[in-house]
Motif scaffolding. Structure first.
Motif, PDB file in Angstrom:
ATOM      1  N   UNK A   6       0.841  -1.192   0.000  1.00  0.00           N
ATOM      2  CA  UNK A   6       0.000   0.000   0.000  1.00  0.00           C
ATOM      3  C   UNK A   6       0.877   1.242   0.000  1.00  0.00           C
ATOM      4  N   UNK A   7       0.352   2.302  -0.601  1.00  0.00           N
ATOM      5  CA  UNK A   7       1.084   3.564  -0.610  1.00  0.00           C
ATOM      6  C   UNK A   7       1.396   3.963   0.829  1.00  0.00           C
ATOM      7  N   UNK A   8       2.636   4.365   1.068  1.00  0.00           N
ATOM      8  CA  UNK A   8       3.091   4.732   2.406  1.00  0.00           C
ATOM      9  C   UNK A   8       3.794   3.615   3.148  1.00  0.00           C
ATOM     10  N   UNK A  46       5.669   5.682  -2.216  1.00  0.00           N
ATOM     11  CA  UNK A  46       4.881   6.915  -2.166  1.00  0.00           C
ATOM     12  C   UNK A  46       3.903   7.053  -3.312  1.00  0.00           C
ATOM     13  N   UNK A  47       4.223   6.484  -4.464  1.00  0.00           N
ATOM     14  CA  UNK A  47       3.425   6.697  -5.676  1.00  0.00           C
ATOM     15  C   UNK A  47       2.762   5.392  -6.109  1.00  0.00           C
ATOM     16  N   UNK A  48       1.431   5.399  -6.330  1.00  0.00           N
ATOM     17  CA  UNK A  48       0.777   4.180  -6.791  1.00  0.00           C
ATOM     18  C   UNK A  48       1.198   3.812  -8.218  1.00  0.00           C
ATOM     19  N   UNK A  49       1.171   2.524  -8.510  1.00  0.00           N
ATOM     20  CA  UNK A  49       1.493   2.047  -9.842  1.00  0.00           C
ATOM     21  C   UNK A  49       2.237   0.727  -9.780  1.00  0.00           C
ATOM     22  N   UNK A  50       2.613   0.232 -10.938  1.00  0.00           N
ATOM     23  CA  UNK A  50       3.415  -0.984 -11.040  1.00  0.00           C
ATOM     24  C   UNK A  50       4.799  -0.581 -11.521  1.00  0.00           C
ATOM     25  N   UNK A  63      11.977  -8.098 -10.895  1.00  0.00           N
ATOM     26  CA  UNK A  63      10.710  -8.276 -10.206  1.00  0.00           C
ATOM     27  C   UNK A  63       9.867  -7.036 -10.440  1.00  0.00           C
ATOM     28  N   UNK A  64       8.687  -7.002  -9.824  1.00  0.00           N
ATOM     29  CA  UNK A  64       7.913  -5.779  -9.896  1.00  0.00           C
ATOM     30  C   UNK A  64       7.282  -5.479  -8.550  1.00  0.00           C
ATOM     31  N   UNK A  65       7.136  -4.195  -8.320  1.00  0.00           N
ATOM     32  CA  UNK A  65       6.546  -3.672  -7.102  1.00  0.00           C
ATOM     33  C   UNK A  65       5.213  -3.045  -7.493  1.00  0.00           C
ATOM     34  N   UNK A  66       4.144  -3.508  -6.872  1.00  0.00           N
ATOM     35  CA  UNK A  66       2.807  -2.985  -7.152  1.00  0.00           C
ATOM     36  C   UNK A  66       2.378  -2.181  -5.948  1.00  0.00           C
ATOM     37  N   UNK A  67       2.220  -0.879  -6.138  1.00  0.00           N
ATOM     38  CA  UNK A  67       1.840   0.020  -5.052  1.00  0.00           C
ATOM     39  C   UNK A  67       0.390   0.446  -5.263  1.00  0.00           C
ATOM     40  N   UNK A  68      -0.457   0.155  -4.280  1.00  0.00           N
ATOM     41  CA  UNK A  68      -1.880   0.492  -4.386  1.00  0.00           C
ATOM     42  C   UNK A  68      -2.213   1.722  -3.577  1.00  0.00           C
TER      43      UNK A  68
END
Length: 68
Positions: A6-8, A46-50, A63-68
């Protein structure tokens, strides 16, 4: 590999290898620089996205980081 956060959220990458690695986003939105063997790097999402990321020393490590 994927990690969904999650963001944050605060993240920490720990290098438990015997050689240095990086955590470098393809879009350059984050870059750990060289993380020495036994070292670590902390990042706050801090920023949503993949975000696709690699180790610049070993580009097959990705790898990838998914931020919701």
């Amino acid at each position: 590999a994927s990690l969904r956060v999650k963001r944050g959220d605060a993240l920490e990458w720990k290098n438990e290898d015997v050689v240095a690695h990086t955590v470098t986003a393809a879009d350059k939105s984050f870059d750990s620089g060289s993380i020495p063997a036994g070292g670590s790097w902390k990042y706050v999402a801090k920023k949503p996205g993949t975000f696709n990321y690699i180790c610049t020393f070993h580009p097959n490590m990705k790898a990838n980081l998914i931020v919701q």
